[in-house]
Motif scaffolding. Structure first.
Motif, PDB file in Angstrom:
ATOM      1  N   UNK A  21      10.431  24.364  21.784  1.00  0.00           N
ATOM      2  CA  UNK A  21       9.174  23.646  22.012  1.00  0.00           C
ATOM      3  C   UNK A  21       9.158  22.936  23.353  1.00  0.00           C
ATOM      4  N   UNK A  22      10.307  22.517  23.833  1.00  0.00           N
ATOM      5  CA  UNK A  22      10.366  21.795  25.112  1.00  0.00           C
ATOM      6  C   UNK A  22      10.589  22.730  26.299  1.00  0.00           C
ATOM      7  N   UNK A  23      10.833  24.005  26.049  1.00  0.00           N
ATOM      8  CA  UNK A  23      11.100  24.964  27.126  1.00  0.00           C
ATOM      9  C   UNK A  23       9.797  25.493  27.715  1.00  0.00           C
ATOM     10  N   UNK A  24       9.761  25.621  29.037  1.00  0.00           N
ATOM     11  CA  UNK A  24       8.581  26.144  29.725  1.00  0.00           C
ATOM     12  C   UNK A  24       8.535  27.672  29.687  1.00  0.00           C
ATOM     13  N   UNK A  25       9.684  28.290  29.436  1.00  0.00           N
ATOM     14  CA  UNK A  25       9.757  29.751  29.389  1.00  0.00           C
ATOM     15  C   UNK A  25      10.730  30.160  28.286  1.00  0.00           C
ATOM     16  N   UNK A  26      10.757  31.448  27.917  1.00  0.00           N
ATOM     17  CA  UNK A  26      11.673  31.884  26.856  1.00  0.00           C
ATOM     18  C   UNK A  26      13.121  31.510  27.165  1.00  0.00           C
ATOM     19  N   UNK A  27      13.889  31.237  26.101  1.00  0.00           N
ATOM     20  CA  UNK A  27      15.278  30.797  26.235  1.00  0.00           C
ATOM     21  C   UNK A  27      16.185  31.824  25.561  1.00  0.00           C
ATOM     22  N   UNK A  28      17.298  32.144  26.207  1.00  0.00           N
ATOM     23  CA  UNK A  28      18.250  33.095  25.643  1.00  0.00           C
ATOM     24  C   UNK A  28      19.006  32.470  24.472  1.00  0.00           C
ATOM     25  N   UNK A  29      19.589  33.310  23.665  1.00  0.00           N
ATOM     26  CA  UNK A  29      20.410  32.826  22.559  1.00  0.00           C
ATOM     27  C   UNK A  29      21.534  31.947  23.092  1.00  0.00           C
ATOM     28  N   UNK A  30      22.159  32.363  24.171  1.00  0.00           N
ATOM     29  CA  UNK A  30      23.241  31.569  24.766  1.00  0.00           C
ATOM     30  C   UNK A  30      22.726  30.219  25.249  1.00  0.00           C
ATOM     31  N   UNK A  31      21.562  30.210  25.866  1.00  0.00           N
ATOM     32  CA  UNK A  31      20.980  28.963  26.334  1.00  0.00           C
ATOM     33  C   UNK A  31      20.726  27.990  25.190  1.00  0.00           C
ATOM     34  N   UNK A  32      20.210  28.505  24.077  1.00  0.00           N
ATOM     35  CA  UNK A  32      19.978  27.662  22.897  1.00  0.00           C
ATOM     36  C   UNK A  32      21.309  27.148  22.365  1.00  0.00           C
ATOM     37  N   UNK A  33      22.316  28.031  22.304  1.00  0.00           N
ATOM     38  CA  UNK A  33      23.632  27.638  21.799  1.00  0.00           C
ATOM     39  C   UNK A  33      24.225  26.513  22.652  1.00  0.00           C
ATOM     40  N   UNK A  34      24.106  26.617  23.967  1.00  0.00           N
ATOM     41  CA  UNK A  34      24.648  25.585  24.854  1.00  0.00           C
ATOM     42  C   UNK A  34      23.901  24.259  24.688  1.00  0.00           C
ATOM     43  N   UNK A  35      22.581  24.323  24.556  1.00  0.00           N
ATOM     44  CA  UNK A  35      21.787  23.096  24.450  1.00  0.00           C
ATOM     45  C   UNK A  35      21.951  22.407  23.094  1.00  0.00           C
ATOM     46  N   UNK A  36      22.273  23.176  22.052  1.00  0.00           N
ATOM     47  CA  UNK A  36      22.419  22.587  20.718  1.00  0.00           C
ATOM     48  C   UNK A  36      23.872  22.330  20.344  1.00  0.00           C
ATOM     49  N   UNK A  37      24.807  22.872  21.109  1.00  0.00           N
ATOM     50  CA  UNK A  37      26.222  22.705  20.790  1.00  0.00           C
ATOM     51  C   UNK A  37      26.662  23.529  19.590  1.00  0.00           C
ATOM     52  N   UNK A  38      25.964  24.617  19.345  1.00  0.00           N
ATOM     53  CA  UNK A  38      26.281  25.506  18.217  1.00  0.00           C
ATOM     54  C   UNK A  38      26.876  26.816  18.719  1.00  0.00           C
ATOM     55  N   UNK A  39      27.501  27.543  17.823  1.00  0.00           N
ATOM     56  CA  UNK A  39      28.061  28.853  18.158  1.00  0.00           C
ATOM     57  C   UNK A  39      26.939  29.869  18.381  1.00  0.00           C
ATOM     58  N   UNK A  40      27.161  30.803  19.318  1.00  0.00           N
ATOM     59  CA  UNK A  40      26.161  31.822  19.630  1.00  0.00           C
ATOM     60  C   UNK A  40      25.754  32.590  18.371  1.00  0.00           C
ATOM     61  N   UNK A  41      26.730  32.999  17.577  1.00  0.00           N
ATOM     62  CA  UNK A  41      26.444  33.810  16.396  1.00  0.00           C
ATOM     63  C   UNK A  41      25.585  33.056  15.385  1.00  0.00           C
ATOM     64  N   UNK A  42      25.862  31.792  15.215  1.00  0.00           N
ATOM     65  CA  UNK A  42      25.072  30.960  14.303  1.00  0.00           C
ATOM     66  C   UNK A  42      23.629  30.846  14.789  1.00  0.00           C
ATOM     67  N   UNK A  43      23.456  30.598  16.084  1.00  0.00           N
ATOM     68  CA  UNK A  43      22.111  30.485  16.656  1.00  0.00           C
ATOM     69  C   UNK A  43      21.373  31.808  16.515  1.00  0.00           C
ATOM     70  N   UNK A  44      22.042  32.912  16.794  1.00  0.00           N
ATOM     71  CA  UNK A  44      21.412  34.234  16.694  1.00  0.00           C
ATOM     72  C   UNK A  44      20.905  34.486  15.274  1.00  0.00           C
ATOM     73  N   UNK A  45      21.732  34.208  14.283  1.00  0.00           N
ATOM     74  CA  UNK A  45      21.333  34.417  12.891  1.00  0.00           C
ATOM     75  C   UNK A  45      20.144  33.565  12.492  1.00  0.00           C
ATOM     76  N   UNK A  46      20.135  32.311  12.902  1.00  0.00           N
ATOM     77  CA  UNK A  46      19.024  31.428  12.549  1.00  0.00           C
ATOM     78  C   UNK A  46      17.754  31.783  13.322  1.00  0.00           C
ATOM     79  N   UNK A  47      17.897  32.256  14.555  1.00  0.00           N
ATOM     80  CA  UNK A  47      16.723  32.722  15.292  1.00  0.00           C
ATOM     81  C   UNK A  47      16.095  33.932  14.594  1.00  0.00           C
TER      82      UNK A  47
END
Length: 71
Positions: A21-47
């Motif tokens: 919601x705060x991003x001006x453009x699409x965000x990669x799975x890795x970018x979300x993982x880094x910003x949330x402090x979560x594992x890439x695989x966990x973020x991918x599954x929830x996305x």
């Protein structure tokens, strides 16, 4: 027997939605993982779960999965 998502799963999805919601453009799975402090695989599954639920839209750019809030 429990049904639905765990409290942690809901927290992860809320964090993902907050980042998107705060991003001006699409965000990669890795970018979300880094910003949330979560594992890439966990973020991918929830996305993927959020995409199936119709909350976000995901697509590929080259070899990256990118996500944005569904408009």
């Amino acid at each position: 027997m429990t049904t639905g998502k765990s409290r942690l799963g809901k927290k992860i999805e809320a964090d993902i939605l907050r980042v998107l919601q705060t991003a001006a453009q699409p965000v990669s799975t890795r970018g979300i993982a880094l910003k949330t402090g979560r594992a890439w695989h966990s973020v991918q599954g929830h996305c993927l779960r959020l995409q199936i639920a119709g909350r976000i839209h995901g697509y590929r750019i080259s070899n990256l999965n990118v996500w944005e809030i569904k408009r």
